[in-house]
Write a protein that holds these residues in place. Structure first.
Motif, PDB file in Angstrom:
ATOM      1  N   LEU A  29       0.918  -1.255   0.116  1.00 37.04           N
ATOM      2  CA  LEU A  29       0.007  -0.035   0.154  1.00 37.04           C
ATOM      3  C   LEU A  29       0.638   1.242  -0.010  1.00 37.04           C
ATOM      4  O   LEU A  29       0.656   2.131  -0.727  1.00 37.04           O
ATOM      5  CB  LEU A  29      -1.036   0.111   1.176  1.00 37.04           C
ATOM      6  CG  LEU A  29      -1.800   1.361   1.421  1.00 37.04           C
ATOM      7  CD1 LEU A  29      -2.523   1.586   0.066  1.00 37.04           C
ATOM      8  CD2 LEU A  29      -2.819   1.176   2.568  1.00 37.04           C
ATOM      9  N   VAL A  56      -4.096   5.778   3.470  1.00 41.57           N
ATOM     10  CA  VAL A  56      -5.523   5.306   3.529  1.00 41.57           C
ATOM     11  C   VAL A  56      -6.464   6.481   3.052  1.00 41.57           C
ATOM     12  O   VAL A  56      -7.282   6.336   2.333  1.00 41.57           O
ATOM     13  CB  VAL A  56      -6.021   4.740   4.526  1.00 41.57           C
ATOM     14  CG1 VAL A  56      -7.728   4.631   4.497  1.00 41.57           C
ATOM     15  CG2 VAL A  56      -5.371   3.510   4.924  1.00 41.57           C
ATOM     16  N   LEU A  99      -5.392   7.750  -1.024  1.00 42.53           N
ATOM     17  CA  LEU A  99      -5.884   6.667  -1.881  1.00 42.53           C
ATOM     18  C   LEU A  99      -7.486   6.771  -1.983  1.00 42.53           C
ATOM     19  O   LEU A  99      -8.133   6.925  -3.193  1.00 42.53           O
ATOM     20  CB  LEU A  99      -5.737   5.173  -1.568  1.00 42.53           C
ATOM     21  CG  LEU A  99      -5.630   4.457  -2.610  1.00 42.53           C
ATOM     22  CD1 LEU A  99      -4.690   4.905  -3.823  1.00 42.53           C
ATOM     23  CD2 LEU A  99      -5.087   2.902  -2.020  1.00 42.53           C
ATOM     24  N   LEU A 133      -9.098   2.258  -2.737  1.00 45.40           N
ATOM     25  CA  LEU A 133      -8.797   1.090  -1.956  1.00 45.40           C
ATOM     26  C   LEU A 133      -9.591  -0.195  -2.271  1.00 45.40           C
ATOM     27  O   LEU A 133      -8.650  -1.047  -2.238  1.00 45.40           O
ATOM     28  CB  LEU A 133      -8.827   1.824  -0.611  1.00 45.40           C
ATOM     29  CG  LEU A 133      -8.265   0.754   0.654  1.00 45.40           C
ATOM     30  CD1 LEU A 133      -6.898   0.545   0.533  1.00 45.40           C
ATOM     31  CD2 LEU A 133      -8.699   1.376   2.203  1.00 45.40           C
ATOM     32  N   TRP A 141      -7.861  -1.674  -5.237  1.00 45.34           N
ATOM     33  CA  TRP A 141      -6.517  -2.249  -5.048  1.00 45.34           C
ATOM     34  C   TRP A 141      -6.785  -3.467  -4.505  1.00 45.34           C
ATOM     35  O   TRP A 141      -5.754  -4.430  -4.730  1.00 45.34           O
ATOM     36  CB  TRP A 141      -5.655  -1.068  -4.296  1.00 45.34           C
ATOM     37  CG  TRP A 141      -4.384  -1.797  -3.744  1.00 45.34           C
ATOM     38  CD1 TRP A 141      -3.196  -1.771  -4.460  1.00 45.34           C
ATOM     39  CD2 TRP A 141      -4.062  -1.983  -2.516  1.00 45.34           C
ATOM     40  NE1 TRP A 141      -2.389  -2.378  -3.825  1.00 45.34           N
ATOM     41  CE2 TRP A 141      -2.549  -2.363  -2.527  1.00 45.34           C
ATOM     42  CE3 TRP A 141      -4.745  -1.904  -1.396  1.00 45.34           C
ATOM     43  CZ2 TRP A 141      -1.989  -2.685  -1.672  1.00 45.34           C
ATOM     44  CZ3 TRP A 141      -4.096  -2.260   0.046  1.00 45.34           C
ATOM     45  CH2 TRP A 141      -2.689  -2.663  -0.084  1.00 45.34           C
TER      46      TRP A 141
END
Length: 426
Positions: free
Chosen positions: A251, A273, A276, A281, A284
């Protein structure tokens, strides 16, 4: 339209968007991606008609080169079919020699002129593969000195022929490629015979195993996806990511790539977090399901590449066809990614959908290839299996009111996106 400037007059009027361009994966013994065979099919629409092998080869080469070879094959090798006419032409200036392998068939007549031209191309760094080898004929022996790869069909050649020929070619220092590998049994048999590379879609066929359970890493990703879709707060999501070191590292790698566009280096999961966002998220995480923990950041597994490409293509198709419905593009991406989960998990799709709640239209697409999203999924599958499903492309395109030109542009964009994602985010 874009003209292709080639010496051959038959191909001078060819337009690069009047054909389909597919690619079939070639894997190594570890089932990691090694290369793609580029597949050409003439589109049944448009003013141009491509009726010779040379113009077909020219179309593939020019298309891949003008749109960017890196978009088509990424870091892999590209295998391109050529015949004697193509070999004797001057079309190879389009190609980066370090990225391509020229495929010739066993039945091609190796005249002195053709052999001299092959030797000249080889001396300039071009590599050759001898395709569809079924015996040890004089033609094969004449071309063998210039050949690096020998391809034999697992379904085309008799077993005793494979057993006899494989050791002989290996002794000559040739790299063996098993073609038309459609079952895992054929893959296993090829391993036993000493084949180094394998071409086919056996890896994308579900191998259903009763009682199969998800790996700890897959469970961690699934739990995270549940948190993201259930609107859990960022702190809870951050804690869940920290429990899987591999996920945390990847990440952080992702948010620091140029594609994300962070203005300064991000070193904390909390920032990652936030930057993104929930939508990216979730996307991904869907892709990360296909990345084996031991291989993250090291290799491109074919199922991962196929899932990423399929998801992105469906998303782009939905954006093109329903531009005012952004949610449909997200749904389409999810349908593309989920369509391979039965293969990934070894669990029937019906059981997967019993565990992961989805809308009725998503379920219809995944189980029946029905509805709008089912049409998109079927189109993607036709492109992937171009050799056997090309007759289904036109009816599906017609039903979606989409042109061949639009399709191929989106396909190239999906190829490029999936390669970028796998290269930088995993």
């Amino acid at each position: 339209m874009i003209d292709i400037s080639l010496n051959d007059p038959a191909s001078r009027s060819l337009r690069v968007r009047e054909f389909y361009l597919g690619r079939q994966p070639i894997l190594d013994r570890n089932q990691d991606l090694f290369g793609y065979e580029l597949l050409f099919r003439n589109a049944p629409v448009g003013p141009a008609h491509i009726d010779t092998e040379l113009t077909a080869t020219a179309a593939v080469i020019a298309h891949a080169s003008q749109l960017g070879m890196e978009k088509v094959i990424g870091d892999a090798l590209g295998f391109v079919n050529v015949d004697a006419e193509a070999i004797m032409s001057d079309i190879f200036g389009f190609l980066p020699r370090e990225k391509v392998v020229l495929e010739v068939v066993e039945t091609m007549s190796p005249t002195p002129a053709v052999l001299a031209r092959m030797a000249d191309l080889a001396s300039h760094g071009f590599r050759f593969a001898l395709n569809d080898v079924r015996g040890d004929s004089g033609h094969v022996q004449d071309m063998l000195p210039m050949v690096e790869y020998v391809k034999m069909s697992m379904g085309g050649a008799p077993l005793d022929s494979l057993v006899k020929l494989a050791p002989r070619f290996r002794q000559d220092g040739k790299k063996l490629v098993a073609g038309k590998v459609e079952t895992r049994e054929e893959f296993k048999h090829g391993l036993e015979l000493g084949f180094e590379f394998f071409q086919g879609y056996y890896f994308s066929k579900p191998l259903i195993m009763s009682g199969k359970k998800l790996s700890p890493s897959q469970l961690a990703v699934m739990e995270l996806m549940t948190l993201v879709t259930s609107d859990a707060d960022n702190l809870e999501i951050e804690r869940a990511i920290k429990r899987d070191v591999s996920l945390a590292l990847n990440l952080l790698r992702l948010v620091n790539t140029p594609a994300v566009g962070a203005r300064q280096r991000i070193d904390s999961l909390s920032q990652a977090v936030t930057i993104l966002g929930r939508r990216q998220l979730q996307r991904w995480l869907q892709i990360m399901l296909y990345a084996e923990p031991s291989k993250r950041g090291h290799s491109m597994t074919p199922l991962l590449m196929l899932a990423a490409t399929r998801g992105r293509l469906l998303e782009l198709l939905a954006q093109k066809l329903r531009p005012s419905h952004r949610h449909d593009a997200d749904v389409a991406f999810t349908v593309g990614i989920m369509s391979l989960m039965d293969t990934l998990f070894g669990i029937p799709m019906t059981e997967i959908l019993a565990q992961i709640p989805v809308s009725a239209e998503v379920a219809d697409a995944l189980l029946e290839r029905a509805g709008f999203f089912g049409d998109l999924l079927r189109l993607a599958e036709c492109i992937e299996r171009l050799e056997e499903m090309e007759n289904q492309i036109v009816p599906t395109l017609r039903g979606l009111a989409m042109s061949t030109e639009e399709l191929i542009e989106l396909e190239m964009a999906a190829f490029e996106w999936s390669d970028t994602v796998v290269r930088y985010a995993l």
